[in-house]
Design a protein around this motif. Structure first.
Motif, short mmCIF file in Angstrom:
data_model
loop_
_atom_site.label_atom_id
_atom_site.label_comp_id
_atom_site.label_asym_id
_atom_site.label_seq_id
_atom_site.Cartn_x
_atom_site.Cartn_y
_atom_site.Cartn_z
N LYS A 140 6.55 -0.57 2.28
CA LYS A 140 5.99 0.28 1.24
C LYS A 140 6.12 -0.49 -0.07
N CYS A 141 4.99 -0.74 -0.72
CA CYS A 141 4.99 -1.58 -1.92
C CYS A 141 4.97 -0.78 -3.21
N THR A 142 4.31 0.37 -3.22
CA THR A 142 4.21 1.16 -4.44
C THR A 142 3.85 2.60 -4.13
N ASP A 143 4.17 3.47 -5.08
CA ASP A 143 3.72 4.87 -5.02
C ASP A 143 2.58 5.09 -6.00
N ALA A 144 2.23 4.07 -6.76
CA ALA A 144 1.20 4.20 -7.80
C ALA A 144 -0.18 4.44 -7.17
N PRO A 145 -1.00 5.26 -7.82
CA PRO A 145 -2.36 5.47 -7.31
C PRO A 145 -3.18 4.17 -7.44
N ARG A 146 -4.21 4.05 -6.64
CA ARG A 146 -5.02 2.82 -6.65
C ARG A 146 -5.64 2.54 -8.02
N SER A 147 -5.83 3.57 -8.80
CA SER A 147 -6.39 3.35 -10.14
C SER A 147 -5.45 2.52 -11.02
N LYS A 148 -4.18 2.42 -10.65
CA LYS A 148 -3.19 1.65 -11.41
C LYS A 148 -2.98 0.25 -10.82
N TRP A 149 -3.63 -0.07 -9.71
CA TRP A 149 -3.47 -1.37 -9.09
C TRP A 149 -4.25 -2.42 -9.86
N MET A 150 -3.76 -3.66 -9.86
CA MET A 150 -4.51 -4.74 -10.48
C MET A 150 -5.71 -5.08 -9.60
N PRO A 151 -6.77 -5.59 -10.18
CA PRO A 151 -7.92 -5.98 -9.37
C PRO A 151 -7.53 -7.04 -8.32
N GLU A 152 -8.13 -6.94 -7.14
CA GLU A 152 -7.83 -7.89 -6.07
C GLU A 152 -8.03 -9.33 -6.54
N LYS A 153 -9.10 -9.58 -7.25
CA LYS A 153 -9.43 -10.93 -7.72
C LYS A 153 -8.33 -11.49 -8.62
N THR A 154 -7.72 -10.65 -9.44
CA THR A 154 -6.64 -11.09 -10.33
C THR A 154 -5.47 -11.62 -9.52
N LEU A 155 -5.07 -10.88 -8.50
CA LEU A 155 -3.94 -11.34 -7.69
C LEU A 155 -4.34 -12.56 -6.86
N PHE A 208 -7.29 -11.77 2.87
CA PHE A 208 -6.69 -10.91 1.85
C PHE A 208 -7.13 -9.50 2.17
N LYS A 209 -6.17 -8.57 2.25
CA LYS A 209 -6.53 -7.19 2.59
C LYS A 209 -5.57 -6.20 1.96
N ILE A 210 -6.00 -4.95 1.98
CA ILE A 210 -5.14 -3.84 1.58
C ILE A 210 -4.46 -3.36 2.86
N SER A 211 -3.15 -3.29 2.82
CA SER A 211 -2.38 -2.84 3.97
C SER A 211 -1.44 -1.73 3.50
N GLY A 212 -1.83 -0.49 3.75
CA GLY A 212 -1.03 0.64 3.27
C GLY A 212 -1.01 0.67 1.76
N SER A 213 0.17 0.52 1.19
CA SER A 213 0.32 0.53 -0.27
C SER A 213 0.53 -0.88 -0.82
N CYS A 214 0.07 -1.87 -0.08
CA CYS A 214 0.27 -3.27 -0.46
C CYS A 214 -1.04 -4.05 -0.44
N TYR A 215 -1.04 -5.16 -1.17
CA TYR A 215 -2.00 -6.22 -0.93
C TYR A 215 -1.30 -7.17 0.03
N GLU A 216 -2.02 -7.67 1.01
CA GLU A 216 -1.42 -8.54 2.02
C GLU A 216 -2.30 -9.77 2.19
N ILE A 217 -1.65 -10.92 2.31
CA ILE A 217 -2.41 -12.13 2.61
C ILE A 217 -1.89 -12.80 3.86
N TYR A 218 -2.81 -13.50 4.50
CA TYR A 218 -2.48 -14.46 5.54
C TYR A 218 -3.04 -15.77 5.03
#
Length: 94
Positions: free
Chosen positions: A28-43, A57-67
Motif C-alpha cells: 500500500k503506497c498511499t491513501d491519497a486520491p488519484r487527483s493528488k498523484w503526480m503525473p505518470e510522465k513526471t515520475l 510502467f503501470k498503476i498497481s493498486g495505490s502505487c506506480y510500479e515499474i519493471y
C-alpha cells in the motif's frame, strides 16, 4: 482418513484462500486520491534521469510500479508512492 484431520481440511482451505491474495498483492503506497498523484510522465522522467531503464510502467493498486533495469543492468521491480515518488518496495533480480 483420520476423523480429526478430516475436520481440519476445510479450515486449512479457508485460511489459504484468505491469505493468498495478501501474499501476492503489492504494498500500500498511499491513501491519497488519484487527483493528488503526480503525473505518470513526471515520475517516469525522474526514474530514467536516475539511470533506470523502464520496460513496463503501470498503476498497481495505490502505487506506480515499474519493471526495468537499474544502472548495473539488474532487473528490478519497484513500487513508488505516486504522491511524492519515494520508493516503497524494491526487488532486484540479478
Amino acid at each position: 482418513m483420520n476423523a480429526p484431520l478430516r475436520h481440519l481440511i476445510p479450515l486449512v482451505a479457508v485460511a489459504t484462500a484468505l491469505l493468498a491474495p495478501a501474499a501476492i498483492a503489492g504494498p500500500k503506497c498511499t491513501d491519497a486520491p488519484r487527483s493528488k498523484w503526480m503525473p505518470e510522465k513526471t515520475l517516469q522522467d525522474r526514474i530514467t534521469q536516475a539511470g533506470y531503464a523502464i520496460d513496463k510502467f503501470k498503476i498497481s493498486g495505490s502505487c506506480y510500479e515499474i519493471y526495468g533495469k537499474d544502472k548495473a543492468g539488474n532487473r528490478v521491480e519497484i513500487y513508488y508512492d505516486p504522491t511524492d515518488g519515494r520508493v516503497v518496495k524494491e526487488r532486484i533480480n540479478d
